[in-house]
Design an enzyme around this catalytic site. Structure first.
Site, PDB file in Angstrom:
ATOM      1  N   GLU A   1       2.788   3.730   6.129  1.00 49.12           N
ATOM      2  CA  GLU A   1       1.846   4.858   6.057  1.00 49.12           C
ATOM      3  C   GLU A   1       1.604   5.460   7.440  1.00 49.12           C
ATOM      4  OE1 GLU A   1      -1.634   3.500   3.938  1.00 49.12           O
ATOM      5  OE2 GLU A   1      -0.692   3.848   2.007  1.00 49.12           O
TER       6      GLU A   1
ATOM      7  N   GLU B   1       3.727   1.675  -3.406  1.00 46.49           N
ATOM      8  CA  GLU B   1       2.522   0.902  -3.700  1.00 46.49           C
ATOM      9  C   GLU B   1       1.828   1.565  -4.879  1.00 46.49           C
ATOM     10  OE1 GLU B   1       0.007   0.421  -0.247  1.00 46.49           O
ATOM     11  OE2 GLU B   1       1.697  -0.055   1.048  1.00 46.49           O
TER      12      GLU B   1
HETATM   13  C1  GAL Z   1      -2.299   1.105   1.621  1.00 45.85           C
HETATM   14  C2  GAL Z   1      -1.494   0.334   2.655  1.00 45.85           C
HETATM   15  C3  GAL Z   1      -1.395  -1.129   2.293  1.00 45.85           C
HETATM   16  C4  GAL Z   1      -2.729  -1.646   1.933  1.00 45.85           C
HETATM   17  C5  GAL Z   1      -3.332  -0.847   0.805  1.00 45.85           C
HETATM   18  C6  GAL Z   1      -4.705  -1.338   0.385  1.00 45.85           C
HETATM   19  O1  GAL Z   1      -2.799   2.278   2.152  1.00 45.85           O
HETATM   20  O2  GAL Z   1      -0.202   0.839   2.797  1.00 45.85           O
HETATM   21  O3  GAL Z   1      -0.864  -1.831   3.387  1.00 45.85           O
HETATM   22  O4  GAL Z   1      -3.536  -1.576   3.073  1.00 45.85           O
HETATM   23  O5  GAL Z   1      -3.452   0.481   1.208  1.00 45.85           O
HETATM   24  O6  GAL Z   1      -5.684  -1.107   1.326  1.00 45.85           O
END
Ligand code: GAL
Ligand code: ZN
Length: 672
Positions: free
Chosen positions: A151, A311
């Site tokens: 990110e 994700e």
């Molecule tokens: C995303 C990030 C993950 C984890 C997730 C939950 O933004 O890529 O590493 O932090 O959020 O907070």
């Protein structure tokens, strides 16, 4: 012989952190993954210290073990370069790699992304680590590809203002402007004695006593975006050279604004996105469904191709406080929504709720106990239903009927001066998006340098910064038969964020719209009543946030103000030009007003949706050649109905009863 960069067979995955769990547990995890249909795992993106515990001492043995264990269960791996989390030994040795905020304070170690991305020393360490990692895994048959960093741009809200970034900014400006005189001209530095005698005098925008220069701020934001793109490119160059068989992607965040994602994803094989419909800390999703759909369409639009979810929410979200729990069925519906908008692969974050660190309450598929429960079962069922179709769906995307113009520069300029305190670029775009989405009309977001002519309808809100080239683009789009929607705050400034003075608003586009706007009103804490001209429309309509007080120069008035000193003046106009039509909407229309105007716009453009459905049901289409797939997804906990407009030849390939969805149910149709 290994096939080059082939990821077409991977459809469902998880984000896994073996380094958080005892070695004895790994095999149980991997067996459970296999049982639920997982084909790919992303790993490594925060484990710099595990890979390089001391300077120059690389240790990939633990990762080798995890990769080969997954391989034995037929699961491929994506490796994240761990450059989002520089280790303590590095930060202690070179404290200057810590980023500096607008107050001029160095941020400390202990979170993540505590790095200055322009710092040359830091770049050297990044290059060395990525080179070592890529060399180590280049020939590993179980590694499919790479994610750069994590990110990029996230956590970098107002970073970095350090001396290294200052030098980089100066260099960027010199390349852009050539001479300091040109910079002074472009930034309008005659105001408040801000002239510079050389590029070396230019500062990073540390907090000022009062006010800031809008032109300087626009360049700063563009510079920051370019810096992130360049930081990533360093890693891409290394991986491409050493691992030509592997793909490279990055996990973007929809409408996050720090970096221009069109630029960031250009050198990648495909774009990825992190999708959390439950919101950060629990805003429940029902009211955000439009934004979630838009996130996905935006991600597809970066490269104009299908994408990955790197994700996908798999449980309650939370760091210090938590969001609400997704109800049974909801996680599966959200994952299917990603597929319906063009995801070829959905990777769930995270495999198991973590017992250590900041994200203990960002829940995974498995709970803390590690025992498979309702979320495991629900996602396993969903994977079972969609898996048989994923190979065929691979690479398909909707043929969008409408394009919404998205420009980071316009967004930055509106952020710098929102004018109305509640005016937000993305929110404004999403109002228009929402009108199309609820009518099941497939939408792309398109860069203002992109090809407009493939869309019968183009909506270009807030075209605040205007150049001759962009204006000409809109002229020719309409001249050739397009239907274009322009809005308030169009043609106000030049490309350097300086107000234009040679014509009344909306500048040269006045000739396209057949109007002129000699005066306007900023609607602070007030809405102004609006009525349709001529034809009757049911309802009470309002102008919100802004009133352009329009003079007609050939256009027809569709709606006009009923109140204030400009009662009777046009507020929304329609003009024919060449073979096309252009609407000018001189306000932010209230919901009902927008709905009524969009009905006319869509009729002019000859655009209609792929079907109709109860509220909370989403219809989507993916196409490849002559083949079409239609998705119907119920995002509510009630039974719901829908109808596909051209249902002839549609075969229900997953789901029970045509046209009727159970709570959170997913239907998939196929049409040859
Ligand atoms: C995303 C990030 C993950 C984890 C997730 C939950 O933004 O890529 O590493 O932090 O959020 O907070
Ligand atoms: Zn810096």
């Amino acid at each position: 012989m290994k096939k080059e960069r082939d990821w077409s067979g991977l459809h469902f995955g998880v984000d896994y952190y073996p380094e958080h769990w005892p070695r004895e547990r790994w095999e149980t995890d991997v067996a459970l993954m296999q049982e639920m249909g997982i084909q790919v795992v992303r790993m490594g993106e925060f484990s710099w210290h595990k890979m390089e515990p001391r300077e120059g001492e690389y240790d990939f043995a633990w990762l080798d073990e995890a990769v080969s264990l997954l391989g034995r269960y037929g699961i491929s791996v994506i490796l994240g370069t761990p450059t989002a989390a520089p280790p303590a030994w590095l930060v202690n040795k070179y404290p200057e790699i810590l980023p500096m905020d607008r107050q001029g304070r160095r941020r400390g170690f202990g979170g993540r992304h505590h790095d200055c991305q322009s710092n040359p020393v830091y770049r050297r360490y990044v290059e060395a680590l990525v080179t070592a990692m890529a060399s180590h895994f280049a020939e590993n048959p179980n590694v499919a590809g790479w994610q750069t960093d994590n990110e990029l741009g996230n956590s970098h809200g107002d970073l970095c203002m350090c001396p290294s970034c200052r030098r980089s900014f100066q260099g960027w400006l010199e390349k852009k402007y050539g001479t300091v005189e040109a910079l002074n001209q472009a930034w309008g530095t005659a105001f408040w004695s801000q002239e510079y005698n050389s590029f070396e005098e230019v500062f990073t925008p540390l907090v000022t006593v009062t006010g800031e220069n809008p032109s300087a701020m626009l360049d700063w934001k563009c510079f920051c975006s370019d810096l992130v793109v360049e930081f990533q490119q360093v890693q891409i160059d290394i991986i491409r050279r050493i691992c030509p068989h592997h793909f490279i992607t990055h996990n973007c965040m929809g409408f996050a604004d720090k970096v221009n994602y069109f630029d960031l994803t250009r050198p990648l094989d495909f774009a990825s996105h992190d999708q959390y419909p439950g919101g950060y800390y629990g805003k429940m999703p029902f009211e955000d469904n439009v934004r979630m759909a838009a996130n996905l369409d935006m991600t597809r639009s970066f490269k104009g191709q299908s994408f990955w979810i790197m994700e996908q929410q798999s449980g309650m979200t939370g760091w210090q406080i938590m969001g609400r729990s997704p109800v049974p069925g909801q996680l599966a519906a959200w994952a299917a929504q990603s597929v319906a908008h063009g995801a070829d692969c959905v990777v769930f974050f995270r495999w198991r709720s973590c017992c250590i660190g900041t994200e203990q309450y960002w829940h995974g598929i498995l709970p803390h106990s590690g025992r498979p429960g309702r979320r495991y079962q629900e996602l396993k069922d969903m994977i079972g239903k969609l898996s048989p179709h994923m190979d065929a769906l691979w690479g398909s995307i909707p043929r969008a009927q409408a394009g919404i113009v998205f420009s980071y520069r316009q967004e930055y300029a509106i952020q710098i001066q929102p004018q109305h305190p509640d005016l937000n670029y993305v929110t404004q775009l999403l109002k228009y998006y929402g009108e199309l989405h609820k009518r099941s009309i497939p939408v792309d977001f398109v860069e203002d340098t992109g090809e407009l002519s493939r869309y019968p309808l183009v909506i270009a809100p807030l075209q605040y910064l205007m150049t001759n080239a962009l204006a000409e683009k809109y002229f020719s789009y309409v001249r050739e038969g397009g239907t274009l929607v322009l809005t308030m705050r169009t043609g106000v400034k030049d490309e350097h964020n300086i107000c234009m003075s040679d014509r009344e608003l909306p500048g040269v586009l006045g000739d396209l719209c057949g109007i002129e706007i000699p005066d306007y009103d900023c609607l602070r804490d007030v809405n102004v009543k609006v009525s349709f001209v001529g034809e009757k429309e049911d309802g009470v309509f309002f102008a919100e946030k802004w009133s352009d007080i329009i003079t007609l120069l050939g256009a027809e008035a569709l709606a006009s103000y009923e109140e204030e000193f400009y009662a009777g003046a046009p507020c929304i106009t329609r003009n024919t030009y060449g073979k096309g039509v252009v609407y000018y909407i001189g306000t932010e229309p209230s919901q009902k007003l927008l709905e009524a105007v969009m009905n006319r716009v869509l009729a002019d453009a000859g655009v209609s949706g792929i079907g109709s459905a109860d509220e909370g049901v989403e219809l989507n289409i993916r196409q490849k050649g002559q083949k079409k797939w239609i998705f119907a997804i119920n995002h509510t906990n009630q039974e719901a109905r829908y109808q596909i407009s051209d249902g002839a030849g549609c075969k229900l390939v997953s789901g029970e009863k045509e046209g009727l969805l159970q709570p959170f149910e997913i239907h998939l149709y196929q049409k040859e």
